[in-house]
Design a protein around this motif. Structure first.
Motif, PDB file in Angstrom:
ATOM      1  N   GLY A  74       0.785  -1.230   0.000  1.00  0.00           N
ATOM      2  CA  GLY A  74       0.000   0.000   0.000  1.00  0.00           C
ATOM      3  C   GLY A  74       0.811   1.271   0.000  1.00  0.00           C
ATOM      4  N   SER A  75       2.093   1.183   0.338  1.00  0.00           N
ATOM      5  CA  SER A  75       2.929   2.386   0.387  1.00  0.00           C
ATOM      6  C   SER A  75       3.222   2.954  -1.000  1.00  0.00           C
ATOM      7  N   HIS A  76       3.015   2.189  -2.045  1.00  0.00           N
ATOM      8  CA  HIS A  76       3.248   2.672  -3.411  1.00  0.00           C
ATOM      9  C   HIS A  76       2.170   3.685  -3.783  1.00  0.00           C
ATOM     10  N   THR A  77       2.589   4.813  -4.306  1.00  0.00           N
ATOM     11  CA  THR A  77       1.653   5.905  -4.571  1.00  0.00           C
ATOM     12  C   THR A  77       0.583   5.541  -5.596  1.00  0.00           C
ATOM     13  N   GLU A  78       0.893   4.624  -6.520  1.00  0.00           N
ATOM     14  CA  GLU A  78      -0.091   4.273  -7.545  1.00  0.00           C
ATOM     15  C   GLU A  78      -1.185   3.343  -7.030  1.00  0.00           C
ATOM     16  N   VAL A  79      -1.053   2.830  -5.820  1.00  0.00           N
ATOM     17  CA  VAL A  79      -2.065   1.954  -5.226  1.00  0.00           C
ATOM     18  C   VAL A  79      -3.103   2.796  -4.492  1.00  0.00           C
ATOM     19  N   GLU A  80      -4.376   2.595  -4.833  1.00  0.00           N
ATOM     20  CA  GLU A  80      -5.460   3.320  -4.168  1.00  0.00           C
ATOM     21  C   GLU A  80      -6.060   2.520  -3.003  1.00  0.00           C
ATOM     22  N   THR A  81      -6.143   1.215  -3.174  1.00  0.00           N
ATOM     23  CA  THR A  81      -6.739   0.332  -2.173  1.00  0.00           C
ATOM     24  C   THR A  81      -5.941  -0.964  -2.137  1.00  0.00           C
ATOM     25  N   VAL A  82      -5.815  -1.572  -0.953  1.00  0.00           N
ATOM     26  CA  VAL A  82      -5.120  -2.856  -0.835  1.00  0.00           C
ATOM     27  C   VAL A  82      -6.145  -3.949  -0.566  1.00  0.00           C
ATOM     28  N   PHE A  83      -5.996  -5.064  -1.300  1.00  0.00           N
ATOM     29  CA  PHE A  83      -6.868  -6.224  -1.128  1.00  0.00           C
ATOM     30  C   PHE A  83      -6.045  -7.416  -0.674  1.00  0.00           C
ATOM     31  N   LEU A  84      -6.446  -8.010   0.438  1.00  0.00           N
ATOM     32  CA  LEU A  84      -5.821  -9.205   0.991  1.00  0.00           C
ATOM     33  C   LEU A  84      -6.646 -10.409   0.540  1.00  0.00           C
ATOM     34  N   SER A  85      -6.095 -11.201  -0.375  1.00  0.00           N
ATOM     35  CA  SER A  85      -6.852 -12.271  -1.012  1.00  0.00           C
ATOM     36  C   SER A  85      -6.630 -13.606  -0.315  1.00  0.00           C
ATOM     37  N   CYS A  86      -7.720 -14.291   0.029  1.00  0.00           N
ATOM     38  CA  CYS A  86      -7.743 -15.640   0.620  1.00  0.00           C
ATOM     39  C   CYS A  86      -8.514 -15.590   1.932  1.00  0.00           C
ATOM     40  N   THR A  87      -9.509 -16.468   2.045  1.00  0.00           N
ATOM     41  CA  THR A  87     -10.343 -16.469   3.255  1.00  0.00           C
ATOM     42  C   THR A  87      -9.614 -17.006   4.485  1.00  0.00           C
ATOM     43  N   SER A  88      -8.429 -17.583   4.296  1.00  0.00           N
ATOM     44  CA  SER A  88      -7.660 -18.060   5.451  1.00  0.00           C
ATOM     45  C   SER A  88      -6.866 -16.940   6.132  1.00  0.00           C
ATOM     46  N   LEU A  89      -6.660 -15.822   5.442  1.00  0.00           N
ATOM     47  CA  LEU A  89      -5.841 -14.740   5.998  1.00  0.00           C
ATOM     48  C   LEU A  89      -6.676 -13.834   6.897  1.00  0.00           C
ATOM     49  N   ARG A  90      -6.077 -13.403   7.997  1.00  0.00           N
ATOM     50  CA  ARG A  90      -6.786 -12.653   9.032  1.00  0.00           C
ATOM     51  C   ARG A  90      -6.627 -11.143   8.851  1.00  0.00           C
ATOM     52  N   LEU A  91      -7.746 -10.430   9.024  1.00  0.00           N
ATOM     53  CA  LEU A  91      -7.677  -8.971   8.920  1.00  0.00           C
ATOM     54  C   LEU A  91      -8.539  -8.253   9.949  1.00  0.00           C
ATOM     55  N   THR A  92      -9.682  -8.808  10.333  1.00  0.00           N
ATOM     56  CA  THR A  92     -10.626  -8.035  11.139  1.00  0.00           C
ATOM     57  C   THR A  92     -10.051  -7.584  12.478  1.00  0.00           C
ATOM     58  N   ASP A  93      -9.116  -8.336  13.033  1.00  0.00           N
ATOM     59  CA  ASP A  93      -8.522  -7.937  14.317  1.00  0.00           C
ATOM     60  C   ASP A  93      -7.693  -6.669  14.209  1.00  0.00           C
ATOM     61  N   SER A  94      -7.216  -6.349  13.005  1.00  0.00           N
ATOM     62  CA  SER A  94      -6.255  -5.252  12.875  1.00  0.00           C
ATOM     63  C   SER A  94      -6.621  -4.218  11.818  1.00  0.00           C
ATOM     64  N   ILE A  95      -7.777  -4.342  11.169  1.00  0.00           N
ATOM     65  CA  ILE A  95      -8.112  -3.494  10.033  1.00  0.00           C
ATOM     66  C   ILE A  95      -8.113  -2.009  10.386  1.00  0.00           C
ATOM     67  N   ASP A  96      -8.675  -1.626  11.515  1.00  0.00           N
ATOM     68  CA  ASP A  96      -8.740  -0.207  11.876  1.00  0.00           C
ATOM     69  C   ASP A  96      -7.343   0.394  12.008  1.00  0.00           C
ATOM     70  N   ASP A  97      -6.464  -0.300  12.708  1.00  0.00           N
ATOM     71  CA  ASP A  97      -5.107   0.203  12.906  1.00  0.00           C
ATOM     72  C   ASP A  97      -4.344   0.274  11.584  1.00  0.00           C
ATOM     73  N   ILE A  98      -4.498  -0.736  10.738  1.00  0.00           N
ATOM     74  CA  ILE A  98      -3.788  -0.751   9.459  1.00  0.00           C
ATOM     75  C   ILE A  98      -4.232   0.415   8.586  1.00  0.00           C
ATOM     76  N   GLU A  99      -5.532   0.624   8.473  1.00  0.00           N
ATOM     77  CA  GLU A  99      -6.017   1.737   7.654  1.00  0.00           C
ATOM     78  C   GLU A  99      -5.560   3.077   8.214  1.00  0.00           C
ATOM     79  N   SER A 100      -5.555   3.179   9.534  1.00  0.00           N
ATOM     80  CA  SER A 100      -5.119   4.432  10.158  1.00  0.00           C
ATOM     81  C   SER A 100      -3.658   4.717   9.827  1.00  0.00           C
TER      82      SER A 100
END
Length: 272
Positions: free
Chosen positions: A205-231
């Motif tokens: 996501g640090s690349h300027t040409e990226v507008e949104t980051v998508f984490l692909s695969c239902t096995s990967l975890r995000l909900t525990d940390s999504i707020d902090d990551i977006e912030s």
């Protein structure tokens, strides 16, 4: 003795009658007064049910899941092998009771088989339910974010990664940055730490040409940390599960915002 036997028999009859009394009852809408969402989970998946339970806590919305047989080895052949089971697994969720939404919980299989084919199979098993998949939900999330330049993070091997990237491009998106953990076993993918996932999202996501980051695969975890990551990142982020939960809720007519799970949950789904 005959008197005692008679008393015992009378007590037995009274107790027996008490156990079969017909009691009046009133039927309500049960635990799904607002929405019933069905979920077909891979047999090898560790994560999607956990993340659904985290987010979907509002009264009157119920999640009903079943598991579809699959190999934990993530290959094109193993993904295609699930095709014959999708309709049957959709059909075994609450037979005779209508579902509002039926979600098939595999991103890469939905891409390999194609969303239209997965929808066809879902409709065969549950014709009344609105269908969705993680990639369908992701595309809906990108429209909600008004994003077209997507950075992608996956756990997949090179051949699956090429297929995923091309599918995004074929659907009108740009993928300027693509990163992978290069895992072929779903059981290992589920154990990729949240710190590793955070670092990968921040890197892509640090690349300027990226507008949104998508984490692909239902096995990967995000909900525990999504707020902090977006912030920290300052850009929208979503994942297969994160988008799927949001899209299933929106398809089911659940329109309220949900705090604590990132910017996506503040948005409606266009066209639903």
């Amino acid at each position: 003795m005959p008197i005692r036997a008679g008393i015992a028999t009378e007590r037995y009859i009274l107790n027996h009658r008490a156990n079969i009394l017909s009691m009046p009852c009133v039927l309500d809408e049960g635990i799904a007064s607002r929405a019933r969402i069905g979920l077909v989970v891979l047999a090898s998946d560790h994560t999607v049910e956990y993340e659904f339970r985290q987010v979907v806590t509002m009264p009157g919305i119920a999640i009903y899941q079943t598991r579809i047989p699959n190999s934990p080895e993530i290959t094109t052949d193993s993904l295609r092998a699930m095709e014959n089971g999708i309709a049957d697994q959709a059909a075994v969720i609450l037979p005779g009771v209508e579902l509002d939404v039926l979600a098939y919980g595999c991103t890469s299989a939905s891409i390999v088989l194609g969303e239209d084919r997965v929808f066809e199979l879902i409709k065969k098993g549950r014709p009344e339910a609105q269908p969705t998949t993680p990639v369908t939900a992701a595309f809906a999330a990108f429209r909600a974010f008004q994003s077209r330049r997507i950075g992608v993070v996956t756990p997949y091997s090179e051949d699956i990664n090429r297929t995923v990237r091309q599918y995004f491009i074929d659907n009108g998106l740009q993928v300027p940055v693509f990163g992978s953990f290069n895992q072929t076993d779903d059981n290992r993918a589920a154990r990729i730490s949240t710190d590793s996932i955070r670092d990968a999202i921040m890197s892509v996501g640090s690349h300027t040409e990226v507008e949104t980051v998508f984490l692909s695969c239902t096995s990967l975890r995000l909900t525990d940390s999504i707020d902090d990551i977006e912030s920290q990142l300052g850009k929208p982020v979503t994942s297969s599960n994160h988008a799927l939960i949001w899209h299933a809720l929106r398809l089911a007519g659940v329109s309220e915002t949900i705090d604590g799970y990132g910017s996506l949950y503040q948005l409606p789904a266009h066209g639903t």
